[in-house]
Scaffold this motif. Sequence first.
Motif, short mmCIF file in Angstrom:
data_model
loop_
_atom_site.label_atom_id
_atom_site.label_comp_id
_atom_site.label_asym_id
_atom_site.label_seq_id
_atom_site.Cartn_x
_atom_site.Cartn_y
_atom_site.Cartn_z
N SER A 234 1.25 28.52 -16.59
CA SER A 234 0.79 27.83 -15.38
C SER A 234 1.08 26.34 -15.50
O SER A 234 1.26 25.82 -16.61
CB SER A 234 -0.72 28.05 -15.17
N VAL A 235 1.13 25.66 -14.34
CA VAL A 235 1.33 24.21 -14.29
C VAL A 235 0.34 23.64 -13.28
O VAL A 235 -0.27 24.37 -12.50
CB VAL A 235 2.78 23.84 -13.87
N GLU A 236 0.20 22.31 -13.29
CA GLU A 236 -0.75 21.65 -12.40
C GLU A 236 -0.08 20.52 -11.63
O GLU A 236 0.83 19.86 -12.13
CB GLU A 236 -1.90 21.02 -13.20
N ASN A 237 -0.56 20.29 -10.40
CA ASN A 237 -0.20 19.10 -9.65
C ASN A 237 -1.20 18.00 -9.97
O ASN A 237 -2.40 18.19 -9.83
CB ASN A 237 -0.21 19.38 -8.14
N LYS A 238 -0.69 16.84 -10.40
CA LYS A 238 -1.58 15.76 -10.84
C LYS A 238 -1.41 14.47 -10.05
O LYS A 238 -2.19 13.53 -10.23
CB LYS A 238 -1.35 15.49 -12.33
N ILE A 239 -0.40 14.38 -9.21
CA ILE A 239 -0.16 13.15 -8.45
C ILE A 239 0.21 13.48 -7.01
O ILE A 239 0.52 14.64 -6.67
CB ILE A 239 0.98 12.31 -9.05
N LEU A 240 0.23 12.46 -6.17
CA LEU A 240 0.77 12.53 -4.83
C LEU A 240 1.97 11.59 -4.74
O LEU A 240 2.01 10.55 -5.40
CB LEU A 240 -0.28 12.10 -3.80
N CYS A 241 2.95 11.95 -3.92
CA CYS A 241 4.05 11.06 -3.59
C CYS A 241 3.86 10.60 -2.15
O CYS A 241 3.09 11.19 -1.38
CB CYS A 241 5.39 11.77 -3.77
N TYR A 242 4.58 9.56 -1.76
CA TYR A 242 4.39 8.97 -0.43
C TYR A 242 5.74 8.66 0.20
O TYR A 242 6.69 8.28 -0.50
CB TYR A 242 3.55 7.69 -0.53
N MET A 243 5.81 8.82 1.53
CA MET A 243 7.06 8.58 2.24
C MET A 243 6.91 7.47 3.26
O MET A 243 5.91 7.39 3.96
CB MET A 243 7.52 9.87 2.93
N THR A 244 7.93 6.59 3.33
CA THR A 244 8.01 5.56 4.35
C THR A 244 9.47 5.43 4.76
O THR A 244 10.29 6.27 4.36
CB THR A 244 7.43 4.23 3.82
N ARG A 245 9.83 4.41 5.56
CA ARG A 245 11.21 4.29 6.03
C ARG A 245 11.62 2.82 6.08
O ARG A 245 10.78 1.93 6.24
CB ARG A 245 11.38 4.92 7.42
N THR A 246 12.91 2.59 5.93
CA THR A 246 13.45 1.24 6.11
C THR A 246 13.38 0.87 7.58
O THR A 246 13.17 1.72 8.45
CB THR A 246 14.90 1.15 5.63
N THR A 247 13.56 -0.41 7.88
CA THR A 247 13.50 -0.91 9.25
C THR A 247 14.79 -1.66 9.58
O THR A 247 15.64 -1.89 8.71
CB THR A 247 12.31 -1.87 9.41
N ALA A 248 14.90 -2.07 10.84
CA ALA A 248 16.07 -2.86 11.26
C ALA A 248 16.15 -4.16 10.46
O ALA A 248 17.24 -4.62 10.09
CB ALA A 248 16.00 -3.14 12.75
N GLU A 249 14.98 -4.76 10.19
CA GLU A 249 14.96 -6.00 9.41
C GLU A 249 15.44 -5.75 7.98
O GLU A 249 16.16 -6.57 7.40
CB GLU A 249 13.55 -6.59 9.40
N GLU A 321 14.22 -7.97 -3.36
CA GLU A 321 12.82 -8.33 -3.09
C GLU A 321 12.56 -8.46 -1.60
O GLU A 321 11.60 -7.89 -1.06
CB GLU A 321 12.47 -9.64 -3.80
N ARG A 322 13.39 -9.23 -0.92
CA ARG A 322 13.18 -9.47 0.52
C ARG A 322 13.28 -8.18 1.32
O ARG A 322 12.48 -7.93 2.22
CB ARG A 322 14.19 -10.49 1.02
N ALA A 323 14.27 -7.34 0.98
CA ALA A 323 14.47 -6.11 1.74
C ALA A 323 13.30 -5.14 1.54
O ALA A 323 12.81 -4.55 2.51
CB ALA A 323 15.79 -5.45 1.33
N LEU A 324 12.84 -4.98 0.31
CA LEU A 324 11.74 -4.06 0.04
C LEU A 324 10.49 -4.45 0.83
O LEU A 324 9.75 -3.58 1.30
CB LEU A 324 11.43 -4.02 -1.45
N ARG A 325 10.26 -5.72 0.96
CA ARG A 325 9.01 -6.18 1.60
C ARG A 325 9.02 -6.08 3.11
O ARG A 325 8.05 -6.45 3.77
CB ARG A 325 8.71 -7.61 1.14
N THR A 326 10.12 -5.58 3.67
CA THR A 326 10.15 -5.29 5.12
C THR A 326 9.88 -3.82 5.41
O THR A 326 9.87 -3.40 6.57
CB THR A 326 11.53 -5.66 5.70
N ILE A 327 9.65 -3.03 4.38
CA ILE A 327 9.40 -1.60 4.54
C ILE A 327 7.90 -1.38 4.68
O ILE A 327 7.11 -1.92 3.89
CB ILE A 327 9.94 -0.82 3.32
N PRO A 328 7.45 -0.63 5.69
CA PRO A 328 6.01 -0.41 5.89
C PRO A 328 5.31 0.09 4.63
O PRO A 328 5.75 1.06 4.00
CB PRO A 328 5.98 0.65 7.00
N GLY A 329 4.24 -0.60 4.26
CA GLY A 329 3.48 -0.26 3.08
C GLY A 329 3.94 -0.98 1.83
O GLY A 329 3.29 -0.93 0.79
N MET A 330 5.10 -1.69 1.93
CA MET A 330 5.65 -2.38 0.76
C MET A 330 5.71 -3.89 0.97
O MET A 330 6.43 -4.60 0.28
CB MET A 330 7.05 -1.83 0.44
#
Length: 636
Positions: A234-249, A321-330
């Motif tokens: 048997s195995v276990e799930n121990k974490i969650l992953c998260y999804m977001t998207r890039t933007t025009a900026e 750095e600049r590009a990552l910080r335009t992504i929702p949640g980042m």
Amino acid sequence: MRNRSDTYDVIVIGGGHAGIEAAAAAARMGCRVALVTMSLDTIGRLSCNPAVGGTAKGHLVKEIDALGGVMGVLADRSGIQFKLLNRSRGPAVWSPRSQNDKALYPLFARQLLQSLPSLTLIEGTVTEILVRNDRVVGVVLDDREQLKTTAVVLCGGTFLNGVMYTGLEATTGGRFGEKSATKISDLLESYGLQRGRLKTGTPPRVALETLDLRKMEIHPGDEPPQPFSLRTRSVENKILCYMTRTTAETHEIIAEGFDRSPMFTGKITGRGPRYCPSVEDKVYRFADKESHRIVLEPEGLGTNSVYVNGFSTSLPRDIQERALRTIPGMENARILRYGYAVEYDFFYPYQLHFTLETKAIRGLFFAGQINGTSGYEEAAAQGLIAGINAALLVRGEGEFKLQRSEAYIGVLIDDLINKDVDEPYRMFTSRAEYRLLLRQDNADRRLLRYGYELGLIEPELYEQLLAKEAAIAQLHRQLQATKATPDAINAYLTAIGEAPITEATSLEKLLRRGKVTLEGLLTALGWDLTSLPAAVREQVELEIKYAGYIERQHREVERLRAMEEKRIPPDIDYAAIPSLSTEAREKLAKIRPHSLGQASRIAGVTAADLSILALYLRNVPRGTSTVPSESPADGR
């Protein structure tokens, strides 16, 4: 570390996923093995994505496990989230995948290798492979120590003349913080092996506490999670992953960095993976696309490092750095490690036999990215095949090869040898003509017997397979022989939207209906499912529901087998065959296929070329390797 010797049966160079499988297989097959790696601490490092499996790659891991390899076991032990991908589609493309703890996977890999009595781990760099009369006889380490051997498995990864790029900054190395191997590649070329350049990349890692996860979509694992390995309970799930998207900026900022990109300025000449492009490549090639998917994947239980899947890049640090910080949640993301690209040497795999032994040098095997592949799973599969064949060579016991119709591993190696590799090769389900036969759920039924015969599968596992096969056959017979009456089954059929029956009907026939499930059918009839293991029910249900398609693919496999049996003499002179196209002559002479079937899969050999070759071969006397003196074109 065990006492060093100066003589080994097999020497494996490189401690990545190919090297681990090669060393473990050869050692477990009774050979004295040395695994030489630049650093013992980096054995099994998940240098890019902290994940194993995925579409088609999960099939490879299941096949590695069925043959007795170790990747599935290591993935299960270090896994922190498990999913079966593509469940909304047909069973041929269902693919297992795990997120893994980047610290635990290499820890468990090293422990496993250290537990093998006939395997010695050596920390060092191989600077020379010794060859005498076109045969491997040993290696030389950077301290000038010589080790004698009969077989060498070279698993160079991205380290052969590797150069890393972030923006216009170039650093010699095969992976972050690690030096490259600078002599072996030139040496191999001096032996007549042809090389090229490829590139791959990795995204930035960011600090988990600087992300606003509330703005992202949660990606949980499956419940219940399923392991890769037959050996895992048997195995276990121990974490969650998260999804977001890039933007025009995001895209605008990325475009600002094109003039400082090593890809667009020509500093990198090697081709990258088409199906896993860098984020700058995606923005450039798909300018009309409004956004690209980004998945945030934690790299382990004891770290705050998060892998930014979908943002592989070699752009300058300020742009990243600049590009990552335009992504929702980042918006406030702090980069722990910047993304980079690495360019490295590889050797064209047409120079290999199907055993992964080089044609030029007896006893020298290549496995992994040195053959132009990408991905841990593709590397591990090659390492396993190379390690098995190195051991068989030492023991004088022939060869082990898998056909395209038997395994994705067979597809992988066949494609590498017969197709032109001008970009990193990645496995997809679409590459397999017989993918309904090569499902991930039946890897044990296809391959466990081979692993057992090679001594890599425990007798207990093989006995379990035999019991499973007997149970599958018995359930098949029961479903064929048992009929359901309208009174017993119509309530169930009506409830699921299927037409009721008017006469007694076999359970096998009812199961062919689209909405009928085996569990639902048997439950409605009052069967006790506790005596029928889920794995047995799954196999029977899939085989009955897809019986027509499966039978069609079996017929295609038989036609392929007939083509494979039409052997081509090894010293045939393709230049002497009139009417062959120039490209076909060149490709056939370069690859020198063993059979008409292999020739049919070589890029550039057309159906017309194949017909001409088949007609020509009819005039070759049986048991000879000479070509006819009169061509079919002249004599018809």
